[in-house]
Design a protein around this motif. Structure first.
Motif: not given
Length: 346
Positions: A268-275
């Motif tokens: 899934g193309l990440p759309h969150e700046p942090k994990m």
């Protein structure tokens, strides 16, 4: 020629633009037979990702006929029927040789755009394009749809299963019931999973997931979804997770349902700046994934599987649109009236 233009959030339109031309020796010009709308195209359309007004469309999946080739192209010729992947690997760098052509090291312009059009310029076409035997008229409409799925979603679903090391006898969870997640179900079954749990809240996707090989459906989300999967697995968690959304919630869910030592295959193309990686550290969860190795998988396994009738990923295309109606195609996907919108330029 006619091509889709991103006008503003909530609006794309078809405009006349200049025909593409050969600009580099390894360029290929392709007349598009079929293209489509991807879930990733909707981020800008829904106003969740910045895009310049009146800019090129983000479409990146097509099958078509080669019309012109650059001087360095030896693998295809005018008249050939091809899959145009969204990735543009070279085939000989360290990444491509390792089977990760989505991360080709030989050039920086690795990904397609502007494909929702009548013609496209495909860069670095010597190795990346996949020849399809014969011509479009040799195939049924259903087969053409499945061939189009090999330009992205089927290969991306397979990538999630591959990097998650799905193996015979595994219990696998698929987070996300869009076209990629559904193709992830196909991929998990291809690789021998005995139990495939799809996380899906939509009846049409649930039915197709079961048809593709899902054994269990979990409609709950968040903590409730995690609890349901833990219940289904006797509190063990799953052997592998295919994360096919890219949101904070989907990634958090993926980590929380994985058994210790399991692999999460993220496509899934990440759309969150942090994990937050603290939980995965505590459970020895392996996080893998990225852009799919489209050409590698199509050439090695997926094209043959489609041509042999072993898999039918084209079933994710649940409605057809003319290029002139491209905004309706985007809106239908935004409103979840279709799983994936098929677009026919002519």
């Amino acid at each position: 020629m006619k091509s889709t233009i991103f006008v503003k959030p909530g609006e794309v339109a078809v405009k006349d633009i200049a025909m593409p031309t050969i600009q580099a020796a390894d360029d290929v010009i392709i007349k598009v037979v079929l293209t489509c709308v991807c879930g990733s195209d909707l981020w800008a359309y829904r106003g969740l990702q910045d895009a310049e007004p009146n800019s090129e469309n983000s479409g990146h999946e097509a099958i078509g006929i080669v019309t012109e080739v650059g001087d360095d192209i030896t693998t295809v010729k005018p008249g050939d029927f091809v899959i145009a992947p969204f990735t543009h690997g070279c085939g000989h760098c360290a990444a491509c040789r390792a089977g990760f052509d989505g991360d080709c090291r030989d050039h920086t312009d690795n990904f397609s755009s502007g494909v929702q059009a009548e013609y496209i310029r495909f860069e670095h076409g010597e190795w990346a394009l996949i020849k399809i035997p014969g011509q479009p008229e040799d195939y049924s409409d259903e087969m053409l749809k499945s061939l189009l799925a090999l330009a992205d979603v089927m290969a991306t679903g397979y990538h999630a299963a591959r990097v998650a090391n799905v193996s015979a006898g595994d219990t696998v969870a698929v987070v996300g019931d869009g076209a990629v997640g559904l193709c992830g179900v196909i991929a998990a079954q291809m690789r021998g999973a005995k139990r495939i749990i799809i996380m899906s809240r939509h009846e049409d996707q649930q039915k197709l997931a079961v048809e593709f090989g899902a054994t269990d459906v979990v409609a709950e989300r968040g903590d409730e979804g995690v609890a349901k999967i833990m219940q289904l697995t006797n509190n063990a968690g799953v052997n592998a997770v295919l994360e096919c959304v890219g949101t904070e919630l989907s990634n958090e869910t993926a980590i929380n349902i994985a058994r210790p030592g399991a692999i999460v295959g993220r496509v899934g193309l990440p759309h969150e700046p942090k994990m937050d990686m603290s939980r995965s550290f505590g459970t020895n969860t392996i996080i893998a994934g990225g852009p799919a190795s489209v050409t590698t998988y199509d050439k090695a396994v997926l094209l043959k599987a489609v041509l042999d009738g072993d898999i039918h990923p084209g079933k994710v295309f649940t409605k057809r649109f003319k290029l002139a109606d491209i905004n309706a195609a985007y809106q239908a996907m935004t409103d979840r009236e279709v799983i994936k919108a098929l677009v026919q330029p002519a």
